[in-house]
Design a protein around this motif. Structure first.
Motif, PDB file in Angstrom:
ATOM      1  N   ARG A  36       0.768  -1.225  -0.091  1.00 37.80           N
ATOM      2  CA  ARG A  36       0.016   0.048   0.048  1.00 37.80           C
ATOM      3  C   ARG A  36       0.938   1.148  -0.030  1.00 37.80           C
ATOM      4  N   GLU A  37       2.006   1.292   0.666  1.00 36.89           N
ATOM      5  CA  GLU A  37       2.744   2.313   0.950  1.00 36.89           C
ATOM      6  C   GLU A  37       3.436   2.482  -0.656  1.00 36.89           C
ATOM      7  N   ALA A  38       3.958   1.369  -1.242  1.00 37.22           N
ATOM      8  CA  ALA A  38       4.624   1.501  -2.263  1.00 37.22           C
ATOM      9  C   ALA A  38       3.365   2.293  -3.532  1.00 37.22           C
ATOM     10  N   LEU A  39       2.173   1.489  -3.369  1.00 36.68           N
ATOM     11  CA  LEU A  39       1.200   2.226  -4.247  1.00 36.68           C
ATOM     12  C   LEU A  39       1.043   3.784  -4.084  1.00 36.68           C
ATOM     13  N   GLU A  40       0.835   3.940  -2.897  1.00 39.83           N
ATOM     14  CA  GLU A  40       0.557   5.435  -2.689  1.00 39.83           C
ATOM     15  C   GLU A  40       1.774   6.308  -3.104  1.00 39.83           C
ATOM     16  N   LYS A  41       3.101   5.951  -2.866  1.00 38.82           N
ATOM     17  CA  LYS A  41       4.189   6.575  -3.454  1.00 38.82           C
ATOM     18  C   LYS A  41       4.173   6.693  -4.786  1.00 38.82           C
ATOM     19  N   GLU A  42       3.666   5.584  -5.738  1.00 41.42           N
ATOM     20  CA  GLU A  42       3.510   5.666  -7.042  1.00 41.42           C
ATOM     21  C   GLU A  42       2.749   6.323  -7.585  1.00 41.42           C
ATOM     22  N   LYS A  43       1.306   6.550  -6.921  1.00 39.17           N
ATOM     23  CA  LYS A  43       0.248   7.435  -7.284  1.00 39.17           C
ATOM     24  C   LYS A  43       0.815   8.652  -7.112  1.00 39.17           C
ATOM     25  N   ASP A  44       1.494   8.854  -5.852  1.00 45.52           N
ATOM     26  CA  ASP A  44       1.827  10.375  -5.771  1.00 45.52           C
ATOM     27  C   ASP A  44       2.780  10.999  -7.002  1.00 45.52           C
ATOM     28  N   LYS A  45       3.572   9.918  -7.181  1.00 44.58           N
ATOM     29  CA  LYS A  45       4.650  10.407  -8.366  1.00 44.58           C
ATOM     30  C   LYS A  45       3.627  10.624  -9.460  1.00 44.58           C
ATOM     31  N   ILE A  46       2.927   9.590  -9.946  1.00 47.93           N
ATOM     32  CA  ILE A  46       1.949   9.840 -11.182  1.00 47.93           C
ATOM     33  C   ILE A  46       1.212  11.022 -11.088  1.00 47.93           C
ATOM     34  N   TRP A  47       0.820  11.213 -10.004  1.00 48.85           N
ATOM     35  CA  TRP A  47      -0.099  12.543  -9.903  1.00 48.85           C
ATOM     36  C   TRP A  47       0.596  13.623  -9.824  1.00 48.85           C
TER      37      TRP A  47
END
Length: 563
Positions: free
Chosen positions: A490-501
């Protein structure tokens, strides 16, 4: 001896060489998870006194601090009085408690002799028969002795040896008097045994034995005789003398507390003198008992009391004052008995038989005198009686002697019958004891079986609980690891999501900037800024194509409005 050692240690003891057979040897084994040491001695009956002492010392060293139990191997068919005296000497080297630590091992089923019976009485009938070949039964007997003595061991000291140059002859003492508890206390003090059965309530003689200063001493407590029927007095007196046969009675001891005499005390001594005749005076002494060390007041009371002095005169003035709580005074008492006894002689059964015959003859003569009105004794002494009357008197005497002989034989037969009945009761007691021991062994076997069964069940349950606990711990560990992995994902997805955003946001901003720069129409520009702000506020991600499509629609609306 080797067979007995094998049975105790539970393994084969190899036969020793001739050299080893002449020395004490020690062997080890186990019983009930305890170490057992067996010391095998040479044939002690063939050794000199000095060599016996040396072997006993070595025996004690081999099982330091000393043996807990003495196993006395006895072959009834070959055990003699000389063997018993030698065995008594050996036991005396271990101290006064040796008999209480002893167990007799009978090696065959031979007839039990008087010497073996004497030995059995000394060890309180503790014995084991080798024919049983039952290790559990033997070890049970041994454990009972160890438990009774609370694990104490026997030792060998020089103090013990000083009395033991040669075995001393047994000493037989008869305690009489009106006061039963006082007699029993004196017997306990003499023998050093606090657990003697009380004879104060018994109507028969009670004999106890023990070792005193390296010497076998028998103490017979005679019940009070004063006031009883003549026949009962004679029977009990005969039983008393028989218990001391063949050595006889070495001392008749009147036991009294220090204090004023009673008529019963005087009557008891008079009854003894009447029953055993004036000859008993040579073997009689008085024992005054106290509960503390004798004081000058005690001695003065004895020396100044007129009744006591009269009583002392009838037995030669022989007396001892004894503190029954001080064992140190017992050797002095034994020395006094030896000193006062009639030069090593004793009052024997034969002597008592002659006394009974004399008493019976005198009684019969007095009866004849009363009936005839003549003084037969005076006539016999003066030889003035007619020959016919003399012969008649002789016939009467022979008849009375024959009657007395028959009465004596009947009395002796009655006593022998009592001995046989006691032996029978003892055998029945041993049989019952053996049955009870067997029941106890069976109960213990069942108890051990149940204990093992429940131990197995408990062990299985403990294993099951352990396995379930391990499975639970493994599942919890796996669940914890799964949680940690999901958190990481979940933390990795959040980081990836933040980067994409962030990236899309930057692209959007850049595109909007370009569109703003290229667009000249204010409504379109305003709409684009509104749409961009809305998209930023709602967190939506708009692609460049969507923005361009909306821009075209706005341009068309603007054109229509202009027209």
């Amino acid at each position: 001896m080797t067979k007995l050692g094998n049975l105790i240690v539970g393994q084969q003891i190899h036969n020793q060489s001739n050299v080893g057979a002449k020395q004490c040897l020690a062997f080890g084994g186990e019983w009930s998870e305890k170490t057992v040491t067996v010391v095998k001695t040479p044939n002690m009956f063939s050794l000199s006194d000095e060599e016996i002492q040396r072997q006993v010392k070595k025996c004690v060293r081999l099982c330091s601090p000393g043996p807990n139990v003495l196993l006395l191997l006895v072959k009834p068919s070959e055990f003699t009085e000389s063997d018993r005296e030698t065995l008594m000497f050996i036991l005396s080297l271990f101290g006064q408690d040796a008999f209480k630590h002893s167990l007799i091992i009978l090696t065959n089923e031979g007839e039990i002799s008087s010497s073996v019976n004497e030995l059995l009485r000394l060890v309180q009938v503790r014995c084991y028969n080798m024919n049983d070949n039952d290790r559990s039964l033997l070890m049970k007997e041994i454990e009972n002795i160890v438990e009774e003595k609370k694990g104490k061991s026997l030792t060998f000291t020089e103090e013990t040896v000083r009395f033991q140059h040669k075995p001393m002859k047994p000493l037989n003492l008869v305690l009489f008097g009106r006061r039963g508890p006082v007699k029993t206390s004196a017997a306990k003090a003499i023998l050093g045994q606090i657990d003697l059965p009380s004879a104060s309530s018994s109507s028969e003689c009670v004999r106890n034995q023990g070792e005193v200063s390296g010497r076998l001493v028998s103490v017979v407590e005679l019940p009070a005789l004063c006031g009883k029927a003549q026949q009962e007095v004679m029977e009990e007196s005969f039983r008393c003398i028989s218990l001391c046969d063949p050595e006889g009675v070495h001392a008749f001891i009147l036991v009294l507390p220090v204090g004023p005499l009673t008529d019963d005390d005087k009557g008891e001594l008079q009854t003894i003198q009447d029953t055993f005749s004036s000859r008993v005076n040579d073997f009689t002494m008085i024992l005054f008992t106290v509960d503390s060390n004798p004081t000058a007041g005690d001695v003065n009371f004895i020396e100044n009391d007129r009744n006591i002095q009269e009583l002392l005169q009838s037995c030669g003035g022989r007396y001892v004052v004894l503190n029954i709580k001080d064992r140190q005074q017992i050797p002095e008492l034994m020395e006094s008995v030896d000193k006062y006894s009639d030069k090593g002689f004793s009052f024997s059964l034969d002597m008592f038989t002659r006394v009974l015959m004399e008493i019976t003859l005198i009684l019969k003569l007095e009866n004849v005198e009363q009936k005839s009105g003549m003084k037969i004794k005076d006539d016999l002494e003066s030889r003035e009686r007619p020959r016919k009357e003399t012969e008649e008197l002789k016939k009467r005497e022979e008849k009375q002697n024959k009657k007395y002989g028959e009465e004596f034989k009947a009395l002796q037969s009655k006593f022998e019958q009592e001995i046989k009945e006691k032996d029978k009761l003892m055998k029945e007691f041993e049989k019952i004891k053996k049955e009870l021991d067997e029941e106890e062994r069976k109960w213990k076997r069942d108890e051990e079986s149940q204990r093992k069964h429940w131990q197995q069940k408990v062990g299985d349950l403990q294993k099951q609980v352990s396995v379930e606990r391990q499975q639970k711990e493994a599942a919890e560990k796996k669940l914890e690891e799964s949680k940690r992995e999901r958190v990481k994902e979940r933390e990795a997805l959040e980081k990836e999501k933040d980067k994409i955003w962030e990236r899309m946001h930057e692209e959007l901003k850049q595109n909007l900037q370009e569109m703003k720069m290229n667009s000249e129409d204010e409504p379109i520009k305003a709409l684009m800024e509104s749409h961009t702000a809305k998209a930023l506020a709602c967190g939506q991600i708009a692609s460049l194509s969507e923005l361009q499509a909306e821009g075209k629609q706005l341009e068309m609306k603007t054109t229509d409005t202009g027209n």
